[in-house]
Design an enzyme around this catalytic site. Structure first.
Site, short mmCIF file in Angstrom:
data_model
loop_
_atom_site.label_atom_id
_atom_site.label_comp_id
_atom_site.label_asym_id
_atom_site.label_seq_id
_atom_site.Cartn_x
_atom_site.Cartn_y
_atom_site.Cartn_z
CG PHE A 23 14.37 -109.00 67.24
CD1 PHE A 23 14.36 -109.89 66.17
CD2 PHE A 23 13.55 -109.27 68.32
CE1 PHE A 23 13.57 -111.01 66.17
CE2 PHE A 23 12.74 -110.40 68.35
CZ PHE A 23 12.75 -111.27 67.27
CG HIS A 53 9.12 -104.36 70.48
ND1 HIS A 53 8.01 -105.17 70.38
CD2 HIS A 53 8.87 -103.30 69.68
CE1 HIS A 53 7.13 -104.63 69.56
NE2 HIS A 53 7.64 -103.49 69.12
CG HIS A 57 7.84 -106.37 74.66
ND1 HIS A 57 9.00 -107.12 74.72
CD2 HIS A 57 7.25 -106.73 73.49
CE1 HIS A 57 9.11 -107.88 73.65
NE2 HIS A 57 8.05 -107.66 72.88
CG ASP A 59 4.46 -107.54 70.40
OD1 ASP A 59 5.35 -106.81 70.87
OD2 ASP A 59 4.70 -108.58 69.76
CG HIS A 63 4.86 -105.38 66.69
ND1 HIS A 63 5.95 -104.70 66.19
CD2 HIS A 63 5.33 -106.62 67.03
CE1 HIS A 63 7.01 -105.48 66.23
NE2 HIS A 63 6.66 -106.65 66.71
CG HIS A 164 3.63 -111.47 65.94
ND1 HIS A 164 4.84 -112.12 65.93
CD2 HIS A 164 3.66 -110.65 67.03
CE1 HIS A 164 5.58 -111.71 66.96
NE2 HIS A 164 4.89 -110.81 67.64
CD GLU A 176 6.50 -111.00 71.52
OE1 GLU A 176 6.14 -111.69 70.55
OE2 GLU A 176 6.96 -109.84 71.39
#
Length: 213
Positions: A23, A53, A57, A59, A63, A164, A176
């Site tokens: 990201f 991340h 990974h 979460d 998070h 989420h 993810e």
């Protein structure tokens, strides 16, 4: 003495490297050497900096929620066991219930959805995510962990993270950034244990699938 053929393994983790897509604004992978083999130094030693991340990974609830468990406090049993890979290749912009229904029968507690023909190796902000309704539909059928071969279960531009938050409400775990390019649809054993990183919002995993006996 009889011999048995080892179970086939699928490595569903991308290589973590400085070029791994992340990201915008996230911390990329960086490795530096703190010691190297030389006269008087018997070992190579490295140090890493990266967002948890990067790459495949898990979460942690922390998070996406205050006062929620960090990754070191999340039970491990959900990340290990029978799993179904469902193909929804080309689904966009969201995975919906209609993309999952063909594989509904006797769902195991873990579901990974493949949407990419080939997993992205560069940042692609138009990646496919999960519709919150699809997560609820899976939870109603006993699913405890979901996964996807894109960077997130929410769209890149989401500010409310509906999917989420659905995970939080239903107490589901998530994986993810998987790579499911070569994995046929079907059932496997999933092994994707997060590291025991104190207070962290996520952890890298070396995710693999093992052929069932």
């Amino acid at each position: 003495m009889s011999s048995s053929t080892p179970s086939r393994l699928w490595d569903i983790s991308p290589t973590v490297s400085p070029d791994a897509p992340i990201f915008p604004g996230d911390e990329p992978y960086h490795l530096r050497w703190t010691a190297q083999l030389a006269p008087g130094c018997p070992v190579n030693l490295s140090a890493l900096t990266m967002s948890p991340h990067v790459g495949a990974h898990a979460d942690a609830p922390l998070h996406y929620a205050h006062d929620a468990p960090a990754i070191d406090a999340v039970p491990l049993d959900t990340y290990l066991g029978r799993c179904r890979v469902i193909h929804a290749i080309g689904a966009a912009p969201l995975i919906t219930v209609k993309h999952l229904q063909h594989a509904e029968s006797q769902l195991p507690p873990r579901v990974l959805v493949r949407v990419c023909q080939r997993a992205d190796t560069v940042w692609n902000p138009a990646f496919t995510a999960y519709a919150p309704e699809a997560i609820a539909w899976l939870a109603e059928r006993g699913v405890k962990l979901i996964g996807i071969d894109t960077p997130s279960v929410d769209p890149a531009d989401s500010k409310v993270l509906d999917s989420h938050q659905q995970l939080r409400r239903l107490d589901l775990r998530v994986l993810e950034n998987l790579v499911l390019d070569d994995v046929p649809e079907g059932d496997y054993e999933l092994i994707a244990l997060p590291l025991k990183l104190q207070g962290a919002c996520a952890s890298p995993v070396r995710a693999i699938l093992r052929e069932l006996p």
